[in-house]
Structure formats: structure tokens, C-alpha cells
Motif scaffolding. Structure first.
Motif, PDB file in Angstrom:
ATOM      1  N   THR A 133     -42.496  -3.253  -0.151  1.00  0.00           N
ATOM      2  CA  THR A 133     -43.807  -2.719  -0.491  1.00  0.00           C
ATOM      3  C   THR A 133     -44.446  -3.532  -1.604  1.00  0.00           C
ATOM      4  N   VAL A 134     -43.799  -4.657  -1.985  1.00  0.00           N
ATOM      5  CA  VAL A 134     -44.339  -5.444  -3.093  1.00  0.00           C
ATOM      6  C   VAL A 134     -45.096  -6.651  -2.560  1.00  0.00           C
ATOM      7  N   LEU A 135     -46.323  -6.815  -2.996  1.00  0.00           N
ATOM      8  CA  LEU A 135     -47.127  -7.982  -2.643  1.00  0.00           C
ATOM      9  C   LEU A 135     -47.254  -8.842  -3.880  1.00  0.00           C
ATOM     10  N   ARG A 159     -40.437  -6.141 -10.104  1.00  0.00           N
ATOM     11  CA  ARG A 159     -40.277  -6.009  -8.653  1.00  0.00           C
ATOM     12  C   ARG A 159     -38.974  -5.261  -8.332  1.00  0.00           C
ATOM     13  N   TRP A 203     -37.663   2.755  -8.446  1.00  0.00           N
ATOM     14  CA  TRP A 203     -38.425   3.902  -8.962  1.00  0.00           C
ATOM     15  C   TRP A 203     -39.784   4.088  -8.301  1.00  0.00           C
ATOM     16  N   GLU A 246     -40.947   4.865  -5.456  1.00  0.00           N
ATOM     17  CA  GLU A 246     -41.178   5.912  -4.453  1.00  0.00           C
ATOM     18  C   GLU A 246     -41.901   5.381  -3.225  1.00  0.00           C
ATOM     19  N   GLY A 247     -41.653   4.120  -2.892  1.00  0.00           N
ATOM     20  CA  GLY A 247     -42.232   3.555  -1.677  1.00  0.00           C
ATOM     21  C   GLY A 247     -43.705   3.214  -1.762  1.00  0.00           C
ATOM     22  N   VAL A 248     -44.289   3.361  -2.948  1.00  0.00           N
ATOM     23  CA  VAL A 248     -45.716   3.054  -3.099  1.00  0.00           C
ATOM     24  C   VAL A 248     -45.907   1.540  -3.174  1.00  0.00           C
ATOM     25  N   ARG A 249     -47.010   1.072  -2.588  1.00  0.00           N
ATOM     26  CA  ARG A 249     -47.291  -0.353  -2.563  1.00  0.00           C
ATOM     27  C   ARG A 249     -47.530  -0.887  -3.984  1.00  0.00           C
ATOM     28  N   LEU A 250     -46.916  -2.014  -4.320  1.00  0.00           N
ATOM     29  CA  LEU A 250     -47.145  -2.660  -5.616  1.00  0.00           C
ATOM     30  C   LEU A 250     -47.709  -4.052  -5.386  1.00  0.00           C
ATOM     31  N   LEU A 283     -36.409   4.611 -18.363  1.00  0.00           N
ATOM     32  CA  LEU A 283     -36.136   5.358 -17.140  1.00  0.00           C
ATOM     33  C   LEU A 283     -34.654   5.633 -16.980  1.00  0.00           C
ATOM     34  N   TRP A 332     -39.255  -1.603  -9.419  1.00  0.00           N
ATOM     35  CA  TRP A 332     -40.160  -0.839  -8.562  1.00  0.00           C
ATOM     36  C   TRP A 332     -39.449  -0.412  -7.278  1.00  0.00           C
TER      37      TRP A 332
END
Lengths: 654, 654
Positions: free
Chosen positions: A16-18, B566, B572, B574-578, A511, B569
Motif C-alpha cells: 500500500t506504499v507508493l 515504510r 501499524w 492498517e492497510g491504508v495507502r501511504l 508505538l 507503516w
């Protein structure tokens, strides 16, 4: 606003990382004209220098001190009358011996810290955070004063050669200081040539002066200074007897010659391989040059009967006496001396931002100091130094004599801490098993034979510089050293306060703590409205997008208006609940706050409250004066309430 | 923070509107001690007064002018030498005739505007907005100068009685001005007694002085002033011949006696029924008293050879000559005169805020001026007046002579507009059908016989006051009237600029427009993060609550850190696009802005973008200096972008 576009887009399969590089070209601004176009991080230079260039790059600070250290020694002696000036020569010898001790001690630092061994790093690795921060505070104060003293001395040379400028010396000094600041904001590439030419020019001229001086002295043709400036009642002291205290005060001033000796140990990484050897040899050259010049100049000054004065520097008196008049050789000597002093100022602009970035990176100064500006330099540190140094120049009227008592105490404190740190390092090394290796942040420790001797050398250096620090603090206390004696502990306290904040923040934000907050279960939205109009309805639409639990609130000052709102809401309110709060004291903010606090106090766990505020964004700034700015006040009032989020829905009126 | 609780809750059946009264008790603050506890709207007083009290309440402004109008007439005449002072008596007669004309003309206004007929309302209803705003500007300037002149004259009386205070007159005047401001912020109940006692005390003392003066004059025992103050070179003029211009300038100064005549027509509603009759009779009383006093004092001043001076007022010279020495009767006269001047200052503090609230309500001044403060007074208007008047006192060194040229031009301009308005009103009335009725904002129009005569009376008054306005502007232009000649049009332009803003806003906000924006269809959330920490994750939870379409953005300056982000993320996020944006120029804000603008430019209609910014709220204010404040800069940068909403998610570190 921006002219670039996205050039690279990269996405890993299943991720999900760009990652993108934005080809953003910073626009031209007024500052571009002053400090040049922004540089990309990839433009950072990497360049290694040899010994001859290295001497030029790092020696300006140390060598320039021959321009003021003899004079400041004589300033103190002159308070006991001209005949006391004879003590200048033995004091110069004592200073030279001290220089030798410090140089030998620092040789070991250079070999130990190939990655750069400033007092801050050595103290941090060997003596702990407190010692490191004391060294940091001492050095920051020291660099600031270096900038102020060197620029003031430089202007004193100019004024000596061209006396009509004397009344404008403060303005000239501040102007030049800002010019050097600007040059540093552009970014000085430490490319040798820029430094080498003026440095060697200075060295040539000053050695020429000293050499011709001695030739004329031996041949008996060196007469006294013609028309020396009048001897001044310095710092308001009446004529004093020659006491040990007075001699120690004069010696303290003479020790300013040692400032800058440590420069090379900071900059080892700039040298060509074999790095440490090159750096160590350059340091010895520098000390030899400094020592011979300091002694030679002091002897000649004594012979010609030079008088320390703010009107004309002793270097100017020496040069015009040696060359017979204010001729071209005199001028060349003065120009060389002036330029080396400006280069010394420049050293402060290189070292202060670098050290403050180091301390900021360790969390003892604001993190912003670690950001490099558009020209890849630590702009914030440069500007900070420029402003403080300019204030010092203004407050002390560009007088070297007034600034010196504040200065060298920080230098010697950092010398002491550095050498105590080195001594402790040898102790640690001596207690390692052969073959054992300990990696510290700044260097690597391995057992070395002969560690006791080395420990003794650094220890002796530490004792000497510690003594000088104490002598300095005591003899100069009344003249201004008290400021530094108070300032350094205050700075250290400040550094630790900053550090506690960052540590505390880090702990809270970490965290790795047991519980990450669980998810929010309920979302209430409160919508304060000032009327039923387009702005309010736009905010209502947004509020309904956020949650189905929306409550609009209207504060009523006037009953008739409240009734009108009630009727309009029935038409436009989309069925959302409206609470009308009567405010008998005609206050807008307080009843709303009380209502919100009531809701907070009844709140369930895991409930979040968002306050959606319609906010007019007027076309012209002065239109803001025509509105009550309730949204702004509300934000300020609720800033510290946990679990409350405020959102402005801007309504732009064209 | 708040101590009250909700007392009433009322909900209509089937309605979504709730109404509550919050029993909020404003907390005690430092200001409570100064201006008293807040008052509820229900505490507003309603009280009617009779003629005797009405005279006291409204006459201070007009009657106090006998303290300075004769003096300022003489100041001008004195520039032509002491023998020219004889012209003061014929000028006083001319001023008294003008007073009679204005009074007769204003009688008609009182009867026509039972609800209060100030120049602003009369001009607005009969001549339109422009004339009304000119009247408003003239009156606001006028009230401000009234405050400055009356306080300066009051202090001049104090200084006359106690000369050692002369060098401190500015400080005393400013101090008293702020005291009167404070009293007005507490709220002056126009309860007669407070006003009646000092007013009638003044009237008694001044009539006693004039009466004894005339008795001694007739009996031949009234001698000249003993030790008059030296005649001063006023305003730098050399000795001048007596010209028509000079006499007109003196007359202009004398007309300051008429200021305050219109007060009663503003305050008709305060009177007992029959309101208009009571008000009209009170106005006649006032004019008769004013006229006789003005004439009587001028004649006596001429007889005793009083000299106008900043050192000692002519009232002081008259009183000590009439009573033979600085005895108790002299003191009582001076105290009475001083107090009436302070009451006149107080009148300005009553009228300025009232008029500015009226103009603000019409949308020509900031709406905040219509809010009543904690003590039910228009606090903002009171403070505004206090500050401007204090500046005038300071700039003009509390000199009545220096202030007067700025003053009466506004008064006579408003007189003229008011009477022209009345004349036009009679014209309209004359052209109505009998029985026809037109309701205007300030009054009701019905046909009246004899309208021509009435129109002639007001018309004649208008012509007279218009002539005085012109005479004033011309003869006083150089002395300071030019300031007002520039200021009034500038104010009027400002009023209309404000009005345009409010009108424009109202038009934009009006829900009566054809299209109410349709609902939002898509909601994108962008979450800029500075790292993966608790603050960011809290913001992430909030962002996910708002929309399922969340994109986190990280600006990378350092590749190693980006890699660490990266990895974190992945754990942590939660699958949200970064999106990681590389910033080669080490800028934080600009690449983010460019990314956001890119998203805006690709946006679909009816799509809203919310930017959720994690924001640290530090415990101590100085901790803010330790953070880069990106959220604040982002807010400022995006303030003017439509369709973008910025939400800070505060993360409070304890």
C-alpha cells in the motif's frame, strides 16, 4: 505556485506504499537574488584537501589571533604604566608554552577521533551528557564571541589604516557581519583556493613584517613608533601597581591566542588520506607558526614602544614603524590582517551551525536546527549566530577589549573537558583486554600499550587548561566573565529542559507501548451556527457527511432573532436537531463552551466529538475586522481539551 | 470555568428544535473589579424623566460651552490687540441670534421625531444614505472632539484655580478621560439625581457670579482683573489688523456655544409623556439659559478687561474679580464649571457609542459595535472613543484653542443636514393627500396644514447653519479645519466600503438564491504524517472514521528514514495507502502543497477533500518553538482553496 510535476511513480506489488519524487522547482523569490538558487540534496559536495590547503582552511581562527592577543595583553599591562609593558614578553613565552602543551595533548585527540573529535563529541563519549552539554554551551558561546571579536578586530585594523572611519566602526562591523552571514547562507564551499590565497598572503606579509623588523632591530635602525596614539585609561581603572593579579589578568588576555587551536580536530574528515596523519601534521605547523608569530610580534612591539589603543591597533603601529611609513607594504600588511580576521569570523559561521545541528540531533536544541536550508547549509543556525553576534558588537561598541573578558573562558572550559575526556578514554583503553573492541558513537576503543603515558599527557593538558580557566574566571570576573559564568549553566539547564521535552514526547508517541488506543465507537458532531445562511448550510452538509449524529447550536441574544432562526431551520435544517441557547449576558463564546463541556462530561468512552465551525474567509484582510471571529476564539478555548476536534468549514465570499 | 447549569429545557412536540437557557454566571475577572459584575439583558433600565431632570441630563454639553466659547472668541480678537476685544460683545449677540434660529428650527424636529430625531436619522429618512453617512461621520468626529475639548477645558479650569498643575495638564486630562471612560463602561444610569445635583449647582454658581457681577457693575464697584495673565502670541500670528476675516474667525469660535443644542432631539424617548412637548419646552429653557449666560459673561469679561490665556481661563478671571479674591465662592464657581465640563465629556461617551451602534446596525460600521458588553453598554464604542480622544488630548497638548478649529465644523454640517432633511420632509408632507400616511423608519408622515411656513423655518435654519459651516471651514482652514475637511469624506468612503462588504456577504449567504448547493458525493481524506507514532495513528483512526478513502502522505528528506517509515507503516498502517514524496530540496510544505493541488485539479465535482493533520499540543508554550509547526503553515497556505477542509487532530502530551 509550483511548476514541476510528478516524475517517478513506483509501487511495490501487493503493497500500500507508493513512492514518488516530486520534481518541484522552488520558485524565484527575493531571497534567491541574495543567496542563490536552491540546491538539491544530491548537490552536497564531497572533497578532500591536503595539508597546505588544510592549513589555510582551518588556521584562520588560530592565526588571526596574533592580531589581537598581543594587544590585549598590553592593554592590561598599560594600566600599570608604560614601563609595565616589558612584562609582555615573558607573558608571551608563557602563552607559547601553554600552546605547546595544548597542541601535544590535542595530537592524541586527532589520532583517536578520525571522524572528527570536537570537545562536544569527546566529552559526550567519555564523560557523559552533562559534560557534553557544558562543552556544547561553552563552544556555542565561544563561537558567538569569536564572530564578534574577530569582526571587531578586523574593523579596528581598517580604522587604524583609515582613521576617519573610527566613529562608524559599529556600523561597519555590523554591516560586514551581515555580509559574511549572507555569504554563509549562500553556502561556502570549503574549496581551498578561496581560503588559501588570502591566508598565505597574510602569512607572507606578517612574516615579512616580523623579519624586516628583526633585521632592522639587529642593525639598529628600528626606532620607536612615531606619534603613537595616546595611552587610554582602560576600563576606568586608575594607574595600578604591578601585582600578580595584574600579570595573571594580562596572561589571561594573552591566552586568547590559543582560540582556534582545536579547529583541525573538528575537521579531520576534510583531509586526504592518511587523514589523521595529515591533520596532525597540519596542526603542528599551525602551532609553530602561531607561536613564533606571537612571540616575534610581542618582542618587536616592546622594542618600538607600541601603545595599545582603540584608535590604532598595535599591528598598524608595528607595520608603519617597520616599513618606515604608511606605504604600500604597510597597506598590504593591514589588508592581509583584516582579511584573516574576516576569515576567522567566517569560521564561527561554519562551526556554530554545525555544532548546534549536532546538539539538536541529540535532542538538546530545537530540531529545526538540523534542517538544511535551500543552499544545503544550516540556515537557522547561521542566522541565529549573525543576530546574536551583531547584538554583541552593538552592545560592546565593537571594542575587542570589552569583548575579550567574555570570551576565552568558554574556549578553555571546552579544552579542559575535551582533555579530561581523552584522559578517561585512555583509562578505559588501558582496562580493555587485548583484542577487545568497544564501539562508541564517535570512535572505536581498542587496547593500546603505553596508555598510561598518553593518559598523563592529556591529563597534564587538562590540568593546565583547567588552571587557565580558573585564572580567567577569577581575574576577569568583574570585567565581564561573570556573564559567561552565569550564562553557561543557564544554557545547560535550557538544553536539558529541551531534552526532557523531546524524550517525554518520544515516550508518549512511541508505538511500542502496551496499548494502542482502541477504535472510536461513536462520533458526535456539534455545529455552532450564527444564522441560517449559505455558510451554515454548507457546514451542515459537511457535518452530515462526517456523522449521522449532528447537533446544531445557536446562541440567542435576541428573542426575536431566535424565533426567526427556529422558523428558517424548520425549512433548511434537513431534520437535524437544533439547540437554541439563550445567553442572558449577551456572551457568544462562554455559553457555547459550557454546552460543549456538558456534552464532554456526559461522554461515553471511545466517543469522539467534532465541532464543525462555518468560517467566513473574506476577500480582503481588513474584512476580518468586520466579523466577530468566534471560530478563532473557539479554537483557542478548546485547544487543550482532549477528545475534541475542531474543523473549520471555510466559506469564501468573492 | 462556568458555574451554572441548564435550568430550562423545552422541546416542542415533533420539532427538532430545543431551547435552553443556560444559567451561566460569568466568573469574576480583574475587569469585574473595575467595571462591576455583568448585567443580564433583563436588567436594562426603563425610566422616564421630567423637564427639570431632563434639562440636567441633556444640557451639560450645551451649557458647559459658556466655559470656553467666550474665551475662544476672545483668543482670536486678542491677536489684533486688547482694544479689539470690544468686538466680543457684538459677536456674542450674533451667536445668540444664531442660537435662537437653530432652536426654533429644532423645535419642529422634536415634534416630528418623537422616537428620537438626531441628524443621522433625519438625514437618512429624508435625504438618503449618503447624506446620512455624511451626518454620521460629522457627528462621530464631533463627539470625539467634544470629549477632547470638554476635558481639556475642564482641566484648564482646575489649572486656573491651582496653577502648579499646569505642566501636568496633559497627564491630568488623559487620566480623567480614562476615569470617565471607566465610569461609562460600568454603565451610567441616566438617573437624574447624579446629573441634576452638579448641573444645578453649576447653574446656581454661574448665575450668582453673573448677577453679582452686574450688581457690582451697576454700583460701580467692579474693577478690572488684578494681575491678568500675560497676553500670548496665539498660534504664532503676529499682531493683526481688525479685518472682516478676523471677525468671522472670532465668530466661528463663538459658534462653539451652539454645540450640544441638538442633544435633546436625540433623547426624546427618555422624557415623560407628553414626551415631545416636555422635550420641546426643555430645549427652549436650555437655549434661554445658554443665550443669557453667554451674553452676560461676555459683557462682564469685556468690562473687567479679562485676557484669554492658557494659564488662567476667563471664567477664573471673572469669578475672582467678581468675588474680590480666590475665596470660597470663587472655588465653588470653578468646581461647578469643572464638573459641568466633565459631564459634557460624559455626554460624548453616551452619544458616540449610541450613534456608532446605529450606524453599525445599518451596516456602515463593524457589527461588533452593536454588541452590548457585560454592563449592557456598547463597550467597544466607549473604548474606541476613549482612545481616540486621549490621542487628541496628547497630540494637541490639552489646548482648547488648538482643538476648537477642528471641532464645530462637524456640528454645523450635521445641523445643516438635519434641517435640510426636515425641510424636505415638510415638502413631502405638503404633497400628501389628507388622510394618507407614510411610515418611514424614524417617523410617520401625515399631511399637515401650514407645511410651507414650517418648511421655511427649517429652510432658513439650514441656510444659516450652512453659511456658518462654510465660514468656519474657510476661516479655520489653516488652523486645523483642513483635517476635518479631509477626514469626513474619508470616513464616509470607509463607511460605504464596509457597507458594500456586508451587502455582498448577505447576497452570497442568502438562502433565497436559486440553487442551494447539492450534496457532497465523495469524501477524500489526506493525512500528512511526520512519522509513524501515536499522534499519527490517533489521526489515522480519526481519518478512517471520516471516510473510507484515506491517503497518508509522508515527505521524505532522508532516504533511510523513508525506508524506516515504510516498514513501520506496514505494521501499524492498517492497510491504508501511504504515499512517500521525496523532497530533493528538503522542503516540507511545498511538496505537500503541490501534491494536494494535484489532487484538487483531478477532483470530481461534488467531491470534498479533508486534510487531517496530527498536531502536537505541547504542555508549555515555549515547547512550540521546538516543533516545525507544519500544521499551522499548511492551514495558512490552504486557507483560500475552496473545497478543502483542514482538521487538526490534537495530540496532547502530558
Amino acid at each position: 505556485m509550483a511548476e514541476g510535476s510528478v516524475t517517478i511513480e513506483e509501487q511495490e506489488a501487493g503493497s500500500t506504499v507508493l513512492r514518488r519524487t516530486i520534481d518541484y522547482q522552488p520558485p524565484r523569490r527575493p531571497s534567491t537574488w541574495l543567496i542563490g538558487r536552491p540546491l538539491s540534496t544530491a548537490d552536497a559536495p564531497h572533497q578532500a584537501i591536503g595539508k597546505a590547503i588544510g592549513l589555510a582552511v582551518f588556521a584562520a581562527d588560530a592565526l588571526s589571533s596574533v592580531a589581537y592577543a598581543p594587544q590585549e595583553t598590553m592593554v592590561i599591562l598599560a594600566t600599570a604604566g608604560t614601563q609595565a609593558l616589558g612584562y609582555a614578553v615573558p607573558i608571551a613565552i608563557a602563552v607559547t608554552v601553554l600552546l605547546a602543551i595544548v597542541t601535544i595533548s590535542y595530537q592524541q585527540t586527532v589520532y583517536a577521533y578520525a571522524g572528527g573529535g570536537g570537545a562536544y563529541i569527546v566529552a559526550r563519549d567519555n564523560l557523559g551528557e552533562l559534560a557534553a552539554q557544558i562543552a556544547g554551551a561553552a563552544l556555542l558561546v565561544d563561537y558567538t564571541l569569536l564572530a564578534a571579536v574577530a569582526i571587531s578586530s578586523g574593523v579596528a585594523q581598517i580604522v587604524s589604516a583609515y582613521p576617519p572611519l573610527f566613529p562608524y566602526r559599529v556600523e561597519v562591523a555590523v554591516g560586514l557581519l551581515f555580509l559574511i552571514m549572507l555569504i554563509n547562507l549562500r553556502g561556502v564551499r570549503e574549496s581551498g583556493v578561496t581560503f588559501a590565497i588570502p591566508n598565505y598572503f597574510f602569512l607572507f606579509m606578517i612574516y615579512l613584517t616580523v623579519a624586516i623588523g628583526f633585521i632592522r632591530l639587529i642593525s639598529g635602525t628600528l626606532g620607536p613608533v612615531i606619534d603613537p596614539p595616546p595611552i587610554e585609561a582602560v576600563l576606568g581603572y586608575a594607574m595600578q601597581p604591578v601585582t600578580i593579579f595584574l600579570l595573571l589578568r594580562a596572561f589571561s588576555n594573552g591566552t586568547t591566542a590559543l582560540t582556534g587551536v582545536e579547529c583541525i580536530s573538528n575537521g579531520i574528515t576534510a583531509f586526504k588520506e592518511p587523514r589523521t596523519r595529515n591533520a596532525a601534521i597540519t596542526m603542528i605547523w599551525m602551532s609553530v607558526i602561531l607561536g613564533t608569530l606571537f612571540l616575534g610580534i610581542t618582542i618587536l612591539l616592546h622594542q618600538i614602544g607600541a601603545v595599545p589603543s582603540a584608535q590604532e591597533t598595535v599591528i598598524s603601529q608595528l607595520a608603519r614603524t617597520v616599513y618606515g611609513s604608511r606605504n604600500i607594504l604597510y597597506l598590504a600588511t593591514m589588508i592581509g590582517t583584516t582579511i584573516i580576521l574576516f576569515l576567522a569570523t567566517n569560521t564561527a559561521f561554519a562551526d556554530f551551525p554545525r555544532l548546534s545541528a549536532l546538539q539538536a540531533n541529540d535532542g538538546f536544541l530545537p530540531r529545526q536546527l538540523t534542517y538544511r536550508g535551500s543552499r544545503l547549509v544550516y540556515s537557522r543556525g547561521i542566522v541565529t549566530l549573525g543576530i546574536i553576534a551583531a547584538l554583541l558588537v552593538i552592545i560592546f561598541r565593537a571594542s575587542v577589549t570589552a569583548l575579550v573578558p567574555l570570551w576565552a573562558i568558554g574556549v578553555f572550559l571546552s579544552f579542559t573537558l575535551s582533555q579530561v575526556g581523552m584522559a578517561h578514554r585512555w583509562w578505559k583503553i588501558g582496562h580493555l583486554q587485548p583484542g577487545q573492541e568497544i564501539k562508541e558513537r564517535g570512535s572505536t576503543l581498542q587496547f593500546q600499550p603505553g596508555w598510561v603515558t598518553k593518559m598523563m599527557i592529556n591529563g597534564f593538558g587538562a590540568v593546565c587548561t583547567a588552571l587557565v580557566t580558573i585564572v580567567f574566571a577569577v581575574t576577569k570576573f568583574r570585567d565581564g566573565a561573570w556573564i559567561v559564568v552565569i550564562l553557561i549553566p543557564a544554557l545547560v539547564a535550557g538544553f536539558f529542559a529541551i531534552h526532557r521535552h523531546y524524550q517525554n514526547l518520544g515516550k508518549h508517541l512511541s508505538l511500542k507501548r502496551d496499548s494502542i488506543r482502541s477504535h472510536i465507537t461513536r462520533h458526535r458532531v456539534i455545529l455552532p451556527i450564527s444564522g441560517v445562511h449559505e455558510g451554515a448550510i454548507a457546514a451542515l452538509h459537511y457535518a452530515r457527511l462526517l456523522s449521522s449524529d449532528v447537533t446544531a447550536v445557536y446562541i440567542s441574544i435576541d428573542s426575536a432573532e431566535a424565533e426567526s432562526i427556529r422558523q428558517k431551520w424548520a425549512v433548511w435544517g434537513e431534520g437535524v436537531r437544533l439547540v437554541i441557547l439563550d445567553s442572558p449576558y449577551r456572551l457568544l463564546l462562554e455559553p457555547l463552551l459550557q454546552y460543549i463541556e456538558e456534552i464532554i462530561s456526559n461522554r461515553q468512552p471511545k466517543e469522539v466529538i467534532t465541532i464543525v465551525v462555518p468560517q467566513f474567509v473574506p476577500r480582503r484582510w481588513w474584512h476580518n475586522l468586520l466579523h466577530a471571529q468566534t471560530a478563532t476564539w473557539l479554537r483557542l478555548a478548546l485547544l487543550f481539551k482532549p477528545g475534541i476536534i475542531i474543523t473549520d468549514v471555510p466559506y469564501i465570499v468573492n
